[in-house]
Each structure stands twice: as C-alpha cells, then as structure tokens.
Motif scaffolding. Structure first.
Motif, PDB file in Angstrom:
ATOM      1  N   PHE A  43       0.831  -1.212   0.000  1.00  0.00           N
ATOM      2  CA  PHE A  43       0.000   0.000   0.000  1.00  0.00           C
ATOM      3  C   PHE A  43       0.863   1.260   0.000  1.00  0.00           C
ATOM      4  O   PHE A  43       0.495   2.256  -0.638  1.00  0.00           O
ATOM      5  CB  PHE A  43      -0.945   0.010   1.194  1.00  0.00           C
ATOM      6  CG  PHE A  43      -2.114  -0.918   1.037  1.00  0.00           C
ATOM      7  CD1 PHE A  43      -2.877  -0.921  -0.106  1.00  0.00           C
ATOM      8  CD2 PHE A  43      -2.442  -1.792   2.049  1.00  0.00           C
ATOM      9  CE1 PHE A  43      -3.954  -1.770  -0.250  1.00  0.00           C
ATOM     10  CE2 PHE A  43      -3.518  -2.653   1.918  1.00  0.00           C
ATOM     11  CZ  PHE A  43      -4.275  -2.640   0.763  1.00  0.00           C
ATOM     12  N   ILE A  44       1.985   1.234   0.677  1.00  0.00           N
ATOM     13  CA  ILE A  44       2.892   2.382   0.656  1.00  0.00           C
ATOM     14  C   ILE A  44       3.462   2.575  -0.748  1.00  0.00           C
ATOM     15  O   ILE A  44       3.538   3.697  -1.262  1.00  0.00           O
ATOM     16  CB  ILE A  44       4.010   2.208   1.710  1.00  0.00           C
ATOM     17  CG1 ILE A  44       3.411   2.301   3.114  1.00  0.00           C
ATOM     18  CG2 ILE A  44       5.110   3.246   1.514  1.00  0.00           C
ATOM     19  CD1 ILE A  44       4.361   1.909   4.225  1.00  0.00           C
ATOM     20  N   ALA A  47       0.801   4.012  -2.960  1.00  0.00           N
ATOM     21  CA  ALA A  47       0.581   5.432  -2.664  1.00  0.00           C
ATOM     22  C   ALA A  47       1.612   6.300  -3.375  1.00  0.00           C
ATOM     23  O   ALA A  47       1.277   7.359  -3.929  1.00  0.00           O
ATOM     24  CB  ALA A  47       0.632   5.665  -1.155  1.00  0.00           C
ATOM     25  N   GLU A  50       0.842   6.370  -7.223  1.00  0.00           N
ATOM     26  CA  GLU A  50      -0.351   7.053  -7.702  1.00  0.00           C
ATOM     27  C   GLU A  50      -0.279   8.571  -7.590  1.00  0.00           C
ATOM     28  O   GLU A  50      -1.245   9.248  -7.928  1.00  0.00           O
ATOM     29  CB  GLU A  50      -1.585   6.523  -6.977  1.00  0.00           C
ATOM     30  CG  GLU A  50      -1.953   5.136  -7.432  1.00  0.00           C
ATOM     31  CD  GLU A  50      -3.344   4.727  -7.050  1.00  0.00           C
ATOM     32  OE1 GLU A  50      -3.980   5.431  -6.244  1.00  0.00           O
ATOM     33  OE2 GLU A  50      -3.796   3.701  -7.567  1.00  0.00           O
TER      34      GLU A  50
END
Length: 134
Positions: A43-44, A47, A50
């Motif tokens: 998820f990092i 992030a 994106e």
C-alpha cells in the motif's frame, strides 16, 4: 489536450502498480506468513505510484472541454481500455505461477486488492473521457 492527460494517468498508474504488485507478490510467495507486512509495504508503494497519475487526473479535469466528438476520444479511450486489460491479465497471470495449494487463498486475496487498485485510476480516466463526449 485534456483527453491525453486521462490516457497518460491510466497508463502510468497501471504500469507502476503492476511493477509494485509483481515485487510484493513474489515476496508473498516466498513467505506467505508475513502477509500483513507485505500488504503494508504494498500500500505504501501504491501510494507513491499514484501521485503522478492523480496529478494528471486533476490536470485533465481542470482543462476539460465539453462537446468533443467521438473521433477525438478514440485513441485515449483505446489506451485506457488497453491499460485496464493488460493490468488485469498481468495480475491474474501472477496468481498462476509458483503458487502452491496452501498459499492460493492469500495470493488470490492479494491479487484482488491489486486488481482493484490497478483499475481505479483508469476507471476515473474513463469517466473523465465520457464526460467530455457530445
């Protein structure tokens, strides 16, 4: 010009998330017991990936034109659909390689999370294109 911001956002997002997904799904295949830590790092990574596509989406919506003909939207539309299809195929192919029966559930869960993240920016790009159509 704004239609190409949407196409660029879609392509950049799909490519970056596919790379981050590949790195982390390989880590998950080697040590499935550390799924929580791998998901956090995934998820990092997503992030960070994106940031540029979100900026391109904002630029696309800020410079949006209305009443464009379908001919002007065809190439960006093809790029967006192509990026969505390539991301989905790539992610599903990663669930078939080197996956044992006991870790199949974790890899499929990870793949569904990756797929939803990989097609989210292209979906918003598609909406941005359709808003501009006549």
């Amino acid at each position: 010009m704004s239609v190409y911001y949407f196409a660029g956002a879609s392509i950049v997002a799909a490519l970056c998330i596919m790379i981050v997904f590949k790195i982390h799904v390989d880590k998950l295949k080697h040590s499935p017991e550390q799924m929580g830590a791998i998901l956090t790092k995934f998820f990092i990574g997503v992030a960070f990936c994106e940031v540029v596509p979100i900026l391109l989406l904002v630029a696309g919506f800020a410079t949006m034109q209305t009443g464009l003909e379908f001919n002007n939207l065809l190439l960006p539309l093809v790029c967006i659909f192509f990026s969505m299809i390539i991301a989905a195929v790539f992610i599903f192919l990663q669930t078939k390689v080197d996956v044992t029966q006991e870790m199949r559930g974790k890899v499929y869960t990870f793949a569904m999370i990756g797929l939803s993240l990989a097609i989210s920016i292209p979906f918003f790009s598609l909406v941005g294109l359709l808003i501009q159509m006549q």
